[in-house]
Design a protein around this motif. Structure first.
Motif, PDB file in Angstrom:
ATOM      1  N   GLY A 148      -6.619  -3.033 -19.073  1.00 26.07           N
ATOM      2  CA  GLY A 148      -6.447  -1.616 -19.360  1.00 26.07           C
ATOM      3  C   GLY A 148      -5.023  -1.228 -19.680  1.00 26.07           C
ATOM      4  N   VAL A 149      -4.136  -2.209 -19.821  1.00 24.17           N
ATOM      5  CA  VAL A 149      -2.719  -1.932 -20.074  1.00 24.17           C
ATOM      6  C   VAL A 149      -2.503  -1.399 -21.487  1.00 24.17           C
ATOM      7  N   ASN A 150      -3.432  -1.695 -22.388  1.00 25.73           N
ATOM      8  CA  ASN A 150      -3.270  -1.263 -23.773  1.00 25.73           C
ATOM      9  C   ASN A 150      -3.306   0.259 -23.918  1.00 25.73           C
ATOM     10  N   ARG A 151      -3.716   0.967 -22.856  1.00 21.40           N
ATOM     11  CA  ARG A 151      -3.724   2.427 -22.915  1.00 21.40           C
ATOM     12  C   ARG A 151      -2.334   3.022 -22.693  1.00 21.40           C
ATOM     13  N   ILE A 152      -1.395   2.185 -22.244  1.00 23.16           N
ATOM     14  CA  ILE A 152      -0.037   2.656 -21.998  1.00 23.16           C
ATOM     15  C   ILE A 152       0.734   2.675 -23.314  1.00 23.16           C
ATOM     16  N   ARG A 153       1.359   3.807 -23.596  1.00 20.54           N
ATOM     17  CA  ARG A 153       2.125   3.946 -24.830  1.00 20.54           C
ATOM     18  C   ARG A 153       3.192   2.849 -24.899  1.00 20.54           C
ATOM     19  N   GLY A 154       3.251   2.207 -26.022  1.00 24.54           N
ATOM     20  CA  GLY A 154       4.219   1.139 -26.222  1.00 24.54           C
ATOM     21  C   GLY A 154       3.681  -0.241 -25.914  1.00 24.54           C
ATOM     22  N   ARG A 264     -13.466 -15.514 -25.069  1.00 28.20           N
ATOM     23  CA  ARG A 264     -14.699 -15.271 -24.306  1.00 28.20           C
ATOM     24  C   ARG A 264     -14.394 -15.061 -22.822  1.00 28.20           C
ATOM     25  N   ALA A 265     -13.472 -15.850 -22.290  1.00 29.13           N
ATOM     26  CA  ALA A 265     -13.108 -15.704 -20.880  1.00 29.13           C
ATOM     27  C   ALA A 265     -12.461 -14.348 -20.616  1.00 29.13           C
ATOM     28  N   LEU A 266     -11.634 -13.874 -21.550  1.00 28.10           N
ATOM     29  CA  LEU A 266     -10.989 -12.577 -21.378  1.00 28.10           C
ATOM     30  C   LEU A 266     -12.003 -11.436 -21.461  1.00 28.10           C
ATOM     31  N   LEU A 267     -13.025 -11.597 -22.274  1.00 28.53           N
ATOM     32  CA  LEU A 267     -14.081 -10.580 -22.342  1.00 28.53           C
ATOM     33  C   LEU A 267     -14.877 -10.540 -21.037  1.00 28.53           C
ATOM     34  N   VAL A 268     -15.102 -11.713 -20.445  1.00 27.47           N
ATOM     35  CA  VAL A 268     -15.750 -11.759 -19.120  1.00 27.47           C
ATOM     36  C   VAL A 268     -14.873 -11.039 -18.105  1.00 27.47           C
ATOM     37  N   LEU A 269     -13.585 -11.341 -18.126  1.00 25.77           N
ATOM     38  CA  LEU A 269     -12.653 -10.714 -17.188  1.00 25.77           C
ATOM     39  C   LEU A 269     -12.647  -9.192 -17.359  1.00 25.77           C
ATOM     40  N   ALA A 270     -12.673  -8.736 -18.606  1.00 23.11           N
ATOM     41  CA  ALA A 270     -12.659  -7.296 -18.850  1.00 23.11           C
ATOM     42  C   ALA A 270     -13.857  -6.620 -18.196  1.00 23.11           C
TER      43      ALA A 270
END
Length: 326
Positions: A148-154, A264-270
């Motif tokens: 969820g870090v992509n929601r942080i500006r920058g 695929r592993a990162l999508l599982v983690l998400a």
């Protein structure tokens, strides 16, 4: 000098009303534009009478009926095979525009011959700028999104969020919801990659176009109002899974097997990280949206963790989506 002619390709699947609204806008004001328009609707085996209705109301529109739903890429390729004009303009059925805006696109392509792909001005129905250009996807995107870090500006390295397109710029990729392509370029590259059923086929094509030597531009030309959603609103689970399938497939094609495994592993983690928060929100009085997303992530986890389907698992298109709020 008149602008080059444009073949408008519209891929439709059970979005009759949206398609009719789009076609109405293309027909209205056609006399005010100098561009020669050829309108092609590719119907991906709709069950809502789309093809028959369009033929009856707009006899000048060419309707190509597919024997099966071959996804967006398959629809684009079917339309391109019968197109006759030098420029192709791909439009989603949830877009509204006019021949005057299409003329602006054609004139831009005529002025800048090195441009092979153009993303024009895409706005929300309230005419607010809508993100329609992005950088090449990476595993860093997926990792930031998982936490969820992509929601942080920058820290969102995917979108060109900090610049409103007030001048033409080169971009890595532009959205297929409204995308102009030189017809010769599409044929030279073998069309859109039909391994993608939905999502990332536009990104894949932009990357291949740049490798071929063409430029991809995002420019504030025309007005293309994009509602977002279209047919995907009626098939929530399939849309959810198709997006993830295309993410894995993209990394396999452009980064290799190792990157696809990590994706695929990162999508599982998400999904694992989303489920607890969604479960809490689902217990609140206004938790309907959270419950819907909880079911999507839960079913998505089962799909991702089932290794019998291979590295890039298929999506069951026969299943109904009532369990997921569609």
């Amino acid at each position: 000098m008149p602008p080059p002619g444009v073949s408008v390709i519209i891929v439709n699947w059970n979005t009759r009303d949206e398609a009719l609204r789009l076609l109405s806008g293309l027909v209205t004001g056609a006399d005010e534009s100098e561009v020669e328009l050829e309108i092609i609707v590719v119907d991906n085996q709709s069950q809502d009478g789309s093809a028959e209705t369009i033929r009856r109301k707009y006899p000048g529109v060419r309707v190509v009926e597919q024997a099966e739903n071959r996804g967006f890429a398959g629809g684009v390729n079917a339309g391109a095979r019968v197109a006759t004009q030098p420029l192709l303009l791909l439009l989603n059925t949830d877009v509204e525009t006019s021949p005057v805006s299409i003329e602006e696109v054609a004139r831009y392509m005529a002025r800048v011959p090195r441009v092979g792909v153009l993303g024009p001005r895409v706005l929300s129905p309230k005419r607010r700028p809508q993100t329609s250009a992005w950088r090449d996807p990476s595993l860093l995107w997926l990792m930031l999104a998982a936490f969820g870090v992509n929601r942080i500006r920058g820290l969102n390295f995917e979108r060109y969020r900090d610049r409103e397109a007030t001048a033409p710029v080169e971009a890595d990729c532009v959205s297929g919801c409204a995308m102009a392509i030189r017809r010769d370029l599409l044929h030279e590259l073998g069309g859109f990659d039909e391994d993608y059923f939905m999502y990332f086929e536009d990104t894949d094509f932009c990357i291949r176009a740049r490798r071929h030597g063409a430029e991809v531009h995002h420019a504030p030309v025309g007005e293309f109002l994009h509602e977002e959603g279209g047919a995907s609103r009626t098939v929530r689970l399939r849309t959810f899974l198709d997006f993830r399938r295309s993410q894995i497939l993209f990394h396999l094609k452009h980064r290799g097997v190792g990157a696809a495994v990590v994706a695929r592993a990162l999508l599982v983690l998400a999904s694992v990280l989303h489920v607890p928060a969604l479960a809490v929100l689902a217990l609140t009085r206004r938790g309907h949206k959270a419950r819907t997303h909880l079911r999507l992530h839960w079913k998505g986890l089962g799909w991702l963790l089932n290794l019998r389907g291979g590295l890039v698992p298929d999506v069951d298109r026969s299943a109904q989506d009532s369990a997921c709020g569609a």
